[in-house]
Design an enzyme around this catalytic site. Structure first.
Site: not given
Ligand code: GLA
Length: 404
Positions: A56, A140-142, A144, A176, A188
């Site tokens: 964050h 939480g592994l991005s 998207s 996004e 991400d």
């Molecule tokens: C998500 C958001 C990122 C980042 C993280 C937290 O993955 O897409 O931009 O803010 O949370 O670090």
């Protein structure tokens, strides 16, 4: 969107995306266009990521230390002669047909949003696309950002265009935010675009400078997916973004200083104006300020091979995300606690936006198999019935297959 087809079978994402594209050609193309489906498709892959430290901080112009994982979204593509995007999502057994003006929901929203942003500069060819992935979604592994980057790279390639990886990352970041409505930072998309094999990536979200930090042979990484799915658009994520903006306004006014972002705030400034902030905002800012310090510490320690120090920074980061930023959840706390007490683990923290998703642990490579087994055995009881544990290697960012 329509279902049907048997392209969800086993295989790597690249193999499955190619098979799904071939299947799409056979039942969808006009006869005159069928020859196209026999030529080799363009295939792009983009990785998921974990973030070792720097949670964050990105939307506060701060510092992060992500690492791309060896799990990918693959997009197989071939051009069409019209301006449609016909998109097969092999994992969901769905096909969408998107005209340039369409604004769909769900996974297709990411595809449409990337195409829309890329079209702003130069034309994008219509295309048949097939998507397959082994990045878990909602973990939480991005996944998207990996989808956005792979779609973007594939669309550029079939359109005869190219963009530097950082520009493509920024285009996908805008997609996004504008197309999907998450007020995310650049973490991400920059991770999926710019990470390098065998390295973490030191990312300065203000200057957008990046630098690989080699992980070395003796480090292993474990992902502990809590099985609690997070959904950024419905979570408190955008609330946190707004809290940081409000706290920044207060500090700017109270300090009578020109502060561009929370990156301009250090401990002294925060302490001097603590009374002006409401207690929740104070804790949010304290997290951001101390997290930037932890990224610096972890980056330097990683470069020096001091893995104990990196691990300490990760554990402290988790405490701060849990207590000051309040984006953890009981399952993530349990995953970090379990990892931290497992022999061979240097440190662990939640990764990604939080409110569910995964924790990441940094592990002595010699102890990796044992640690993975121990955590996997204990996870159902300690973390949750749907918890999953897997090891991953630091991987390279988005690329066209065959051009690695
Ligand atoms: C998500 C958001 C990122 C980042 C993280 C937290 O993955 O897409 O931009 O803010 O949370 O670090």
């Amino acid at each position: 969107m329509t279902g049907g087809g048997d392209d969800t079978a086993a295989g790597t994402p690249v193999e499955r995306a190619k098979a799904a594209l071939a299947a799409l050609g056979a039942d969808g193309d006009a006869p005159s266009r069928r020859s196209r489906s026999t030529t080799a498709p363009t295939v792009a892959v983009a990785p998921g990521r974990v973030n070792l430290v720097g949670g964050h901080t990105d939307y506060n112009d701060g510092l992060c230390l992500p690492m791309a994982v060896d799990r990918h979204v693959a997009v197989a593509a071939r051009p069409r002669s019209d301006d449609l995007l016909r998109v097969r999502a092999a994992d969901f057994d769905e096909t969408a047909e998107l005209a340039p003006e369409d604004d769909p929901d769900g996974w297709a929203a990411y595809v449409a949003a990337v195409a829309r942003v890329l079209r702003e500069d130069d034309p994008i060819s219509g295309a048949d696309l097939a998507i397959a992935s082994d990045v878990p979604t909602g973990a939480g592994l991005s996944s998207s950002a990996a989808l956005e980057l792979a779609v973007g790279r594939a669309l550029l390639a079939v359109s005869g265009r190219d963009l530097p990886a950082a520009d493509l990352a920024l285009a996908c970041w805008r997609a996004e935010r504008e197309g999907v409505g998450v007020e995310c930072g650049i973490l991400d998309q920059f991770s999926a675009a710019l990470c390098e094999a065998d390295s973490a990536l030191s990312l300065d979200c203000r200057s957008r400078e990046t630098e690989p930090v080699p992980l070395g042979d003796c480090v292993g990484v474990l992902v502990i997916d809590t099985g609690v799915s997070h959904e950024l658009t419905e979570s408190g994520y955008n609330d946190r973004v707004r809290e940081c903006a409000a706290a920044l306004d207060t500090l700017r006014e109270d300090a009578d200083r020109d502060l561009d972002s929370l990156r301009d705030v250090d401990r002294d400034l925060l302490d001097a104006h603590a009374d002006a902030l409401d207690p929740v905002h104070f804790r949010r800012v304290r997290h951001v300020v101390t997290e930037n310090e932890r990224v610096r510490r972890a980056r330097d320690a990683l470069a020096a091979g001091d893995l104990d120090r990196v691990g300490d920074a990760m554990l402290a980061a988790h405490d701060s995300l849990r207590d000051d930023y309040e984006v953890s959840c009981p399952e993530l706390d349990a995953a970090v606690e379990l990892a931290a007490e497992t022999p061979g683990v240097y440190g662990a923290r939640m990764t990604g936006g939080g409110f569910g998703g995964s924790a990441v642990a940094l592990v002595d490579d010699d102890a990796l198999d044992r640690a993975e087994r121990a955590i996997r055995d204990a996870a159902p009881e300690r973390v949750g019935p749907d918890a999953d544990v897997f090891a991953c290697r630091p991987s390279a960012g988005v690329r066209l297959v065959g051009e690695e």
